[in-house]
Design a protein around this motif. Structure first.
Motif, mmCIF file in Angstrom:
data_model
loop_
_atom_site.group_PDB
_atom_site.id
_atom_site.type_symbol
_atom_site.label_atom_id
_atom_site.label_comp_id
_atom_site.label_asym_id
_atom_site.label_seq_id
_atom_site.Cartn_x
_atom_site.Cartn_y
_atom_site.Cartn_z
ATOM 1 N N ASP A 162 0.850 -1.184 0.000
ATOM 2 C CA ASP A 162 0.000 0.000 0.000
ATOM 3 C C ASP A 162 0.886 1.233 0.000
ATOM 4 O O ASP A 162 2.007 1.220 0.503
ATOM 5 C CB ASP A 162 -1.047 -0.025 1.127
ATOM 6 C CG ASP A 162 -0.469 0.295 2.465
ATOM 7 O OD1 ASP A 162 -0.459 1.479 2.824
ATOM 8 O OD2 ASP A 162 -0.020 -0.646 3.128
ATOM 9 N N GLY A 163 0.349 2.262 -0.640
ATOM 10 C CA GLY A 163 1.149 3.445 -0.954
ATOM 11 C C GLY A 163 1.781 4.099 0.264
ATOM 12 O O GLY A 163 2.931 4.537 0.223
ATOM 13 N N ARG A 186 0.001 4.970 -5.926
ATOM 14 C CA ARG A 186 1.106 5.673 -5.265
ATOM 15 C C ARG A 186 2.269 4.721 -5.046
ATOM 16 O O ARG A 186 3.422 5.102 -5.158
ATOM 17 C CB ARG A 186 0.638 6.274 -3.933
ATOM 18 C CG ARG A 186 -0.223 7.509 -4.144
ATOM 19 C CD ARG A 186 -0.775 8.005 -2.835
ATOM 20 N NE ARG A 186 -1.410 6.905 -2.128
ATOM 21 C CZ ARG A 186 -1.325 6.705 -0.821
ATOM 22 N NH1 ARG A 186 -0.657 7.525 -0.067
ATOM 23 N NH2 ARG A 186 -1.938 5.687 -0.258
HETATM 24 MG MG MG Z 1 -3.752 1.903 -0.713
#
Ligand code: MG
Ligand code: ATP
Length: 245
Positions: A162-163, A186
């Protein structure tokens, strides 16, 4: 498993989906993981569900940074554990990197289930999150890490990242190699190397590439990295999602 015949046009895709569903049923994958997978499927559809040149180039760069790393670590979440447990174990062995459980949605039971699952697939050591070591720049459950694992790693391989955490790891000076089908995420943008491909296809190729480059001189590995531009790779991937080539 479903009873689809191999000739069904969606045979591979539907079997991957079954693996994620099985992961949820076994308590390895969170229910949110199904949504993550759906997003991945959509992007995979757009790139024709095959490994493209931009992924092959990123795989070579990821292999090179893993081989040059002093303390590489492989971060494993519930989706990766459900989809590629054997490959994660093999990747850990060949790149001398411990596996470490790290999930977004806090659950001690699921962390333990992922650890057991990886051990069942042949992992000898699976590091777990601790309260003693925490990542800076991040507030979610993913900040809890192992002092000898992600905390001290110089290179972290994180499929389906996750970013937020990707950004935190980069701010802490670590290189991040990721596998993410969405070239606009991201994570994809912040990682040092982004393999835009399905993790199911990318991991066997990464293992093979590491085998190929294992005896290569460090100068050659450094050259692969210096020629690599994540920005250009993501542009190629984005173009592929829009035009099919
Ligand atoms: Mg995310
Ligand atoms: P970010 O915070 O980086 O913008 P995100 O919120 O879009 O990420 P997450 O849910 O945090 O996405 O991470 C999941 C990512 O993994 C998604 O971009 C999705 O496309 C991708 N993904 C899902 N399944 C697979 C798969 N099997 N192989 C590769 N990538 C996948």
């Amino acid at each position: 498993m479903n009873n689809l015949s191999k000739s069904h046009p969606r045979y591979v895709s539907l079997n991957i989906r079954e693996a994620i569903v099985a992961g949820v049923e076994q308590g390895v994958t969170s229910i949110h993981g199904l949504i993550v997978h759906g997003r991945g499927e959509a992007f995979d559809y757009l790139i024709g569900e095959k490994t493209r040149l931009f992924a092959i180039e990123a795989i070579a760069a990821a292999a090179a940074i893993l081989l040059l790393a002093e303390h590489p670590v492989i971060s494993v979440n519930g989706n990766a554990a459900a989809l590629v447990p054997d490959e994660l174990v093999d990747l850990g062995k060949i790149s001398n990197a411990p596996l470490e459980v790290n999930i977004f949605h806090a659950s001690k039971e699921r962390e333990k289930a992922i650890q057991n699952h990886l051990k069942k697939h042949g992992a000898s050591v699976v590091l777990m999150p601790t309260e003693q070591a925490q990542l800076s720049f991040i507030n979610s459950n993913r900040k809890f890490v192992h002092p000898d694992g992600i905390f001290k790693a110089d290179v972290v391989f994180v499929p389906l990242e996750d970013g937020d955490r990707c950004e935190a790891l980069r701010k802490m000076g670590k290189d991040v190699a990721t596998v993410d089908l969405n070239p606009m995420s991201r994570t994809a943008k912040r990682a040092s190397v982004t393999i835009v491909d399905n993790v199911v296809r990318a991991l066997p190729l990464l293992i093979q590439k590491i085998q190929e480059l294992k005896e290569a001189h460090p100068t050659m590995l450094k050259e692969i990295i210096s020629k690599y531009s994540n920005k250009e790779i993501l542009q190629d991937a984005l173009q592929c999602t829009r035009t099919g080539v």
